[in-house]
Design an enzyme around this catalytic site. Sequence first.
Site, mmCIF file in Angstrom:
data_model
loop_
_atom_site.group_PDB
_atom_site.id
_atom_site.type_symbol
_atom_site.label_atom_id
_atom_site.label_comp_id
_atom_site.label_asym_id
_atom_site.label_seq_id
_atom_site.Cartn_x
_atom_site.Cartn_y
_atom_site.Cartn_z
ATOM 1 N N LYS A 58 -6.253 -50.929 12.366
ATOM 2 C CA LYS A 58 -5.062 -50.847 11.511
ATOM 3 C C LYS A 58 -4.560 -52.247 11.136
ATOM 4 O O LYS A 58 -4.984 -53.257 11.729
ATOM 5 C CB LYS A 58 -4.005 -50.032 12.247
ATOM 6 C CG LYS A 58 -4.432 -48.574 12.522
ATOM 7 C CD LYS A 58 -3.334 -47.807 13.251
ATOM 8 C CE LYS A 58 -3.701 -46.346 13.450
ATOM 9 N NZ LYS A 58 -2.596 -45.591 14.097
ATOM 10 N N GLU A 79 -12.358 -37.359 7.722
ATOM 11 C CA GLU A 79 -11.867 -38.738 7.616
ATOM 12 C C GLU A 79 -12.983 -39.707 7.198
ATOM 13 O O GLU A 79 -12.740 -40.652 6.426
ATOM 14 C CB GLU A 79 -11.247 -39.161 8.949
ATOM 15 C CG GLU A 79 -9.966 -38.390 9.234
ATOM 16 C CD GLU A 79 -9.445 -38.546 10.663
ATOM 17 O OE1 GLU A 79 -8.399 -37.946 10.964
ATOM 18 O OE2 GLU A 79 -10.078 -39.258 11.469
ATOM 19 N N HIS A 125 -7.091 -46.334 14.963
ATOM 20 C CA HIS A 125 -7.129 -44.885 14.780
ATOM 21 C C HIS A 125 -8.410 -44.355 15.391
ATOM 22 O O HIS A 125 -9.448 -45.022 15.345
ATOM 23 C CB HIS A 125 -7.127 -44.545 13.277
ATOM 24 C CG HIS A 125 -7.412 -43.096 12.995
ATOM 25 N ND1 HIS A 125 -6.435 -42.135 13.093
ATOM 26 C CD2 HIS A 125 -8.558 -42.446 12.674
ATOM 27 C CE1 HIS A 125 -6.978 -40.950 12.817
ATOM 28 N NE2 HIS A 125 -8.261 -41.115 12.559
ATOM 29 N N ASN A 146 -0.095 -49.306 16.591
ATOM 30 C CA ASN A 146 -0.935 -49.115 17.775
ATOM 31 C C ASN A 146 -2.405 -49.467 17.573
ATOM 32 O O ASN A 146 -3.282 -48.914 18.218
ATOM 33 C CB ASN A 146 -0.743 -47.706 18.338
ATOM 34 C CG ASN A 146 -1.107 -46.634 17.347
ATOM 35 O OD1 ASN A 146 -1.556 -46.934 16.252
ATOM 36 N ND2 ASN A 146 -0.939 -45.385 17.740
ATOM 37 N N TYR A 158 -2.701 -39.089 6.248
ATOM 38 C CA TYR A 158 -1.798 -38.655 7.317
ATOM 39 C C TYR A 158 -0.945 -37.455 6.902
ATOM 40 O O TYR A 158 0.138 -37.250 7.457
ATOM 41 C CB TYR A 158 -0.904 -39.826 7.740
ATOM 42 C CG TYR A 158 -1.620 -40.848 8.609
ATOM 43 C CD1 TYR A 158 -2.014 -40.535 9.911
ATOM 44 C CD2 TYR A 158 -1.902 -42.126 8.131
ATOM 45 C CE1 TYR A 158 -2.666 -41.469 10.711
ATOM 46 C CE2 TYR A 158 -2.549 -43.061 8.937
ATOM 47 C CZ TYR A 158 -2.929 -42.718 10.229
ATOM 48 O OH TYR A 158 -3.573 -43.634 11.024
HETATM 49 P P1 IDP Z 1 -3.015 -40.705 17.347
HETATM 50 O O1 IDP Z 1 -3.229 -41.864 16.388
HETATM 51 O O2 IDP Z 1 -3.070 -41.161 18.781
HETATM 52 O O3 IDP Z 1 -3.917 -39.539 17.062
HETATM 53 P P2 IDP Z 1 -0.864 -39.170 16.136
HETATM 54 O O4 IDP Z 1 0.133 -38.363 16.901
HETATM 55 O O5 IDP Z 1 -1.927 -38.445 15.372
HETATM 56 O O6 IDP Z 1 -1.509 -40.228 17.145
HETATM 57 O O7 IDP Z 1 -0.027 -40.079 15.140
HETATM 58 C C1 IDP Z 1 -0.668 -40.780 14.092
HETATM 59 C C2 IDP Z 1 -0.103 -42.175 14.014
HETATM 60 O O8 IDP Z 1 1.289 -42.118 13.667
HETATM 61 C C3 IDP Z 1 -0.104 -42.938 15.344
HETATM 62 O O9 IDP Z 1 -1.350 -43.523 15.658
HETATM 63 C C4 IDP Z 1 0.980 -43.974 15.107
HETATM 64 O O10 IDP Z 1 0.517 -45.055 14.287
HETATM 65 C C5 IDP Z 1 1.995 -43.156 14.314
HETATM 66 N N1 IDP Z 1 3.004 -42.561 15.211
HETATM 67 C C6 IDP Z 1 2.823 -41.512 16.053
HETATM 68 N N2 IDP Z 1 3.948 -41.216 16.729
HETATM 69 C C7 IDP Z 1 4.877 -42.116 16.301
HETATM 70 C C8 IDP Z 1 6.268 -42.337 16.632
HETATM 71 O O11 IDP Z 1 6.859 -41.637 17.451
HETATM 72 N N3 IDP Z 1 6.885 -43.368 15.981
HETATM 73 C C9 IDP Z 1 6.253 -44.144 15.047
HETATM 74 N N4 IDP Z 1 4.961 -43.969 14.718
HETATM 75 C C10 IDP Z 1 4.280 -42.971 15.330
HETATM 76 MG MG MG Z 2 -3.986 -38.273 15.442
#
Ligand code: IDP
Ligand code: MG
Length: 139
Positions: free
Chosen positions: A11, A128, A117, A114, A51
């Site tokens: 990312k 994807e 992905h 984070n 997303y």
């Molecule tokens: P994942 O990437 O671990 O599968 P997901 O729940 O699918 O997590 O969420 C997609 C992306 O959305 C996350 O990787 C992160 O960048 C963002 N995200 C998820 N939860 C939060 C939050 O509570 N606050 C801000 N961004 C979030």
């Molecule tokens: Mg996810």
Amino acid sequence: MATNRTFTMLKPDSIEKGYTGAILEKINAAGFKIVAMKMTQMTKRDAENFYAIHKDRPFFGELVEYMTRGPIVAAVLEKDNAVEDFRVLIGATNPEEAAEGTIRKLYAASIGENAVHGSDSDENAAIESAFHFAGREIF
Ligand code: IDP
Ligand code: MG
């Protein structure tokens, strides 16, 4: 049907901080073969589509802003049990909860930013990968 491929993005925060090489090294060291890879920048529309499942979540706007603010590296990875093993390698969504040694524990700043992905199912890995590499002869 289980497949041996998954999809990842490094990312924008990973690229900005210069972690591209270190993260790709960890991915290779964990036994994943890079089948396809490119650096690209997602448009707002790309990120909203990618997303779409999160469109009603409170963080959706922030997520789209983050994912479009700079280049990403998109890649298709191959390994036995790729989807599950890659989720283990990247660690929990929130780096504070990610296990020691995982990519998010090492390189992610927060639950929003984070670092990487990883697809959450074989079906989504295929969707994807097609999203970013449609028309390429990798499938
Ligand atoms: P994942 O990437 O671990 O599968 P997901 O729940 O699918 O997590 O969420 C997609 C992306 O959305 C996350 O990787 C992160 O960048 C963002 N995200 C998820 N939860 C939060 C939050 O509570 N606050 C801000 N961004 C979030
Ligand atoms: Mg996810």
